[in-house]
Write a protein that holds these residues in place. Structure first.
Motif, PDB file in Angstrom:
ATOM      1  N   VAL A  91       0.899  -1.013   0.045  1.00 35.12           N
ATOM      2  CA  VAL A  91      -0.108  -0.150   0.072  1.00 35.12           C
ATOM      3  C   VAL A  91       0.797   1.166   0.113  1.00 35.12           C
ATOM      4  N   PRO A  92       0.990   1.938  -1.212  1.00 36.24           N
ATOM      5  CA  PRO A  92       1.911   3.030  -1.174  1.00 36.24           C
ATOM      6  C   PRO A  92       1.256   4.207  -0.195  1.00 36.24           C
ATOM      7  N   SER A  93       2.461   5.127   0.275  1.00 41.80           N
ATOM      8  CA  SER A  93       1.872   6.281   1.387  1.00 41.80           C
ATOM      9  C   SER A  93       1.790   7.489   0.325  1.00 41.80           C
ATOM     10  N   ALA A  94       0.617   8.056   0.820  1.00 43.44           N
ATOM     11  CA  ALA A  94       0.497   9.391   0.041  1.00 43.44           C
ATOM     12  C   ALA A  94       0.984  10.484   0.921  1.00 43.44           C
ATOM     13  N   VAL A  95       1.433  10.322   2.149  1.00 44.31           N
ATOM     14  CA  VAL A  95       2.117  11.292   2.710  1.00 44.31           C
ATOM     15  C   VAL A  95       3.605  11.591   2.674  1.00 44.31           C
ATOM     16  N   MET A  96       4.136  12.629   2.265  1.00 40.27           N
ATOM     17  CA  MET A  96       5.652  12.653   2.238  1.00 40.27           C
ATOM     18  C   MET A  96       6.291  13.003   3.554  1.00 40.27           C
ATOM     19  N   LYS A  97       7.203  12.080   3.806  1.00 38.46           N
ATOM     20  CA  LYS A  97       8.015  12.440   5.238  1.00 38.46           C
ATOM     21  C   LYS A  97       8.579  13.552   5.366  1.00 38.46           C
ATOM     22  N   PRO A  98       8.813  14.295   6.630  1.00 34.14           N
ATOM     23  CA  PRO A  98       9.541  15.458   6.724  1.00 34.14           C
ATOM     24  C   PRO A  98      11.016  15.228   6.628  1.00 34.14           C
ATOM     25  N   LEU A  99      11.604  15.930   6.263  1.00 35.55           N
ATOM     26  CA  LEU A  99      13.291  15.869   6.027  1.00 35.55           C
ATOM     27  C   LEU A  99      13.850  15.988   7.561  1.00 35.55           C
ATOM     28  N   PRO A 100      14.679  15.179   7.998  1.00 32.66           N
ATOM     29  CA  PRO A 100      15.123  15.111   9.215  1.00 32.66           C
ATOM     30  C   PRO A 100      16.181  16.509   9.616  1.00 32.66           C
ATOM     31  N   LEU A 101      16.148  16.795  10.834  1.00 30.27           N
ATOM     32  CA  LEU A 101      17.098  17.978  10.984  1.00 30.27           C
ATOM     33  C   LEU A 101      18.502  17.431  10.625  1.00 30.27           C
ATOM     34  N   SER A 102      18.942  16.643  10.991  1.00 32.74           N
ATOM     35  CA  SER A 102      20.249  16.299  10.555  1.00 32.74           C
ATOM     36  C   SER A 102      20.602  16.674   9.149  1.00 32.74           C
ATOM     37  N   TYR A 103      19.789  16.175   8.337  1.00 35.63           N
ATOM     38  CA  TYR A 103      19.828  16.369   6.754  1.00 35.63           C
ATOM     39  C   TYR A 103      19.859  17.901   6.394  1.00 35.63           C
ATOM     40  N   LEU A 104      19.023  18.820   6.933  1.00 33.28           N
ATOM     41  CA  LEU A 104      19.012  20.056   6.804  1.00 33.28           C
ATOM     42  C   LEU A 104      20.224  20.623   7.379  1.00 33.28           C
ATOM     43  N   TYR A 105      20.649  20.266   8.379  1.00 35.64           N
ATOM     44  CA  TYR A 105      22.049  20.909   9.121  1.00 35.64           C
ATOM     45  C   TYR A 105      23.195  20.368   8.173  1.00 35.64           C
ATOM     46  N   GLN A 106      22.979  19.375   7.302  1.00 34.14           N
ATOM     47  CA  GLN A 106      24.359  18.989   6.605  1.00 34.14           C
ATOM     48  C   GLN A 106      24.234  19.667   5.410  1.00 34.14           C
ATOM     49  N   LYS A 108      22.783  22.755   4.921  1.00 30.13           N
ATOM     50  CA  LYS A 108      23.400  24.142   5.356  1.00 30.13           C
ATOM     51  C   LYS A 108      24.743  24.298   5.526  1.00 30.13           C
ATOM     52  N   LYS A 109      25.429  23.203   6.286  1.00 29.00           N
ATOM     53  CA  LYS A 109      26.906  23.286   6.311  1.00 29.00           C
ATOM     54  C   LYS A 109      27.601  22.993   4.888  1.00 29.00           C
ATOM     55  N   GLN A 110      27.080  22.491   4.047  1.00 27.30           N
ATOM     56  CA  GLN A 110      27.671  22.009   2.645  1.00 27.30           C
ATOM     57  C   GLN A 110      27.709  23.396   1.964  1.00 27.30           C
ATOM     58  N   ARG A 111      26.537  23.992   2.134  1.00 25.98           N
ATOM     59  CA  ARG A 111      26.197  25.279   1.309  1.00 25.98           C
ATOM     60  C   ARG A 111      27.294  26.466   1.776  1.00 25.98           C
ATOM     61  N   ASP A 112      27.302  26.416   2.869  1.00 27.77           N
ATOM     62  CA  ASP A 112      28.499  27.432   3.507  1.00 27.77           C
ATOM     63  C   ASP A 112      29.587  27.111   3.174  1.00 27.77           C
ATOM     64  N   GLN A 113      30.131  25.699   3.094  1.00 29.66           N
ATOM     65  CA  GLN A 113      31.480  25.457   2.596  1.00 29.66           C
ATOM     66  C   GLN A 113      31.667  25.908   1.228  1.00 29.66           C
ATOM     67  N   GLU A 114      30.806  25.548   0.500  1.00 26.80           N
ATOM     68  CA  GLU A 114      30.866  25.811  -0.985  1.00 26.80           C
ATOM     69  C   GLU A 114      31.103  27.571  -1.145  1.00 26.80           C
ATOM     70  N   LYS A 115      30.508  28.193  -0.154  1.00 24.66           N
ATOM     71  CA  LYS A 115      30.754  29.703  -0.231  1.00 24.66           C
ATOM     72  C   LYS A 115      31.938  29.978  -0.010  1.00 24.66           C
ATOM     73  N   ILE A 116      32.456  29.088   1.276  1.00 25.39           N
ATOM     74  CA  ILE A 116      33.853  29.593   1.497  1.00 25.39           C
ATOM     75  C   ILE A 116      35.078  29.149   0.699  1.00 25.39           C
ATOM     76  N   ARG A 117      34.506  28.026   0.050  1.00 25.54           N
ATOM     77  CA  ARG A 117      35.515  27.332  -1.097  1.00 25.54           C
ATOM     78  C   ARG A 117      35.556  28.618  -2.196  1.00 25.54           C
ATOM     79  N   ALA A 118      34.625  29.351  -2.523  1.00 29.31           N
ATOM     80  CA  ALA A 118      34.572  30.442  -3.834  1.00 29.31           C
ATOM     81  C   ALA A 118      35.335  31.574  -3.122  1.00 29.31           C
ATOM     82  N   MET A 119      35.058  32.063  -1.886  1.00 27.56           N
ATOM     83  CA  MET A 119      35.835  33.019  -1.158  1.00 27.56           C
ATOM     84  C   MET A 119      37.192  33.105  -1.129  1.00 27.56           C
TER      85      MET A 119
END
Length: 311
Positions: A91-106, A108-119
């Protein structure tokens, strides 16, 4: 004599309710027209929107289920219906699972590292002529971007006075960092041979490195970098980059390190005054006199003396 005739009372009209009733019917008709208009859904746009949302969050387009009570002719092929098993018996689920906070944190950290690399790359391109001469070195680490600038490039020999090219170099750096809104640390370093043979040579090295770091920070602040983002620290010879005693090692150890911190490192260094707690001296504990108790070894002799004292 003329007498005024009394006006006869007008007869009350019993058809006024028709006007209110007609207005009510008109409003009711308009209400149902609006409800009918808003109930018509563009299924193509709905499917495109749902597929885009699922692709953005899960990377699996077409995984959104369709309403269970939708008529057979309006159901979209390929979209699962909640409560109905698919070909695999699941039975497929019609509800999207929320993204975990650890994924969002990673993320955000990855995007900041990319900005640091460009700088870091932009600073290296701008300071290329001094980097080729080994007078400036640009590094990238987990803490952010680090620039080692030779002390002899900025300051005169063992002094806090600028060289002719110091203002130009610091102005180029401040122009690159003015709009970054990051925490900047300025560190002054010296070699262990600085002021060798003089009285209080170690104390002079501490004073010199602190004064040089403070002057660089003040220059960056004057060029437009917010003062609250800056900090200056003199470290004397405590953090050398080379342990050799030759002239090249001495020139590498005598440096000004400018560190541009990542967002995570900057937040950790930010002091929140509201969370500080005052620690008061502990009050001395009152020492109460403890009565001396007889030990088991002294009990027999004490009892013997008591018996002998009785008449």
């Amino acid at each position: 004599m003329y007498r005024r005739h009394k006006l006869e009372d007008e007869e009350e009209s019993h058809e006024r309710w028709l006007i209110s009733y007609a207005d009510f019917i008109t409003l009711l008709f308009a209400f149902f027209v609006v409800m009918y208009a808003t109930s018509n859904i563009n299924l193509n746009k709905y499917r495109a929107l749902s597929s885009s949302v699922v692709t953005a969050f899960q990377g699996q387009p077409g995984a959104v289920g369709q309403p269970q009570n939708m008529p057979q002719g309006l159901q979209t092929p390929g979209l699962p219906v909640p409560g109905v098993q698919n070909q695999n018996g699941q039975v497929p689920s019609a509800v999207m699972k929320p993204l975990p906070l650890s994924y969002l944190y990673q993320e955000k950290k990855q995007r900041d590292q990319e900005k640091i690399r460009a700088m870091a790359q932009q600073l290296a391109n701008t300071l290329a002529q001094w980097i080729e001469q080994k007078q400036i070195m640009v590094y990238q680490s987990d803490l952010g971007v680090e620039m080692d600038i030779s002390t002899h490039l900025l300051f005169q020999n063992n002094q806090a006075a600028y060289t002719p090219q110091a203002s130009q170099i610091l102005h180029i750096i401040s122009a690159q960092l003015k709009n970054e809104y990051r925490t900047l640390q300025v560190e002054g370093h010296s070699d262990k041979h600085t002021f060798s043979g003089m009285v209080d040579a170690e104390s002079k090295r501490w004073t010199l490195t602190a004064t040089q770091a403070a002057r660089v920070a003040a220059t960056l602040a004057a060029d437009g970098i917010a003062a609250k983002r800056l900090s200056a620290l003199g470290l004397a010879e405590t953090r050398p980059v080379s342990s050799s005693d030759n002239n090249l090692a001495q020139s590498l150890n005598s440096r000004i390190t400018l560190r541009i911190l990542t967002a995570e490192a900057g937040e950790q260094l930010t002091t929140n005054l509201a969370n500080r707690q005052e620690v008061s001296p502990a009050e001395p504990e009152a020492t109460a006199e403890i009565p001396t108790m007889a030990t088991p070894a002294t009990l027999p002799s004490a009892m013997t003396n008591k018996r002998n004292s009785q008449p």
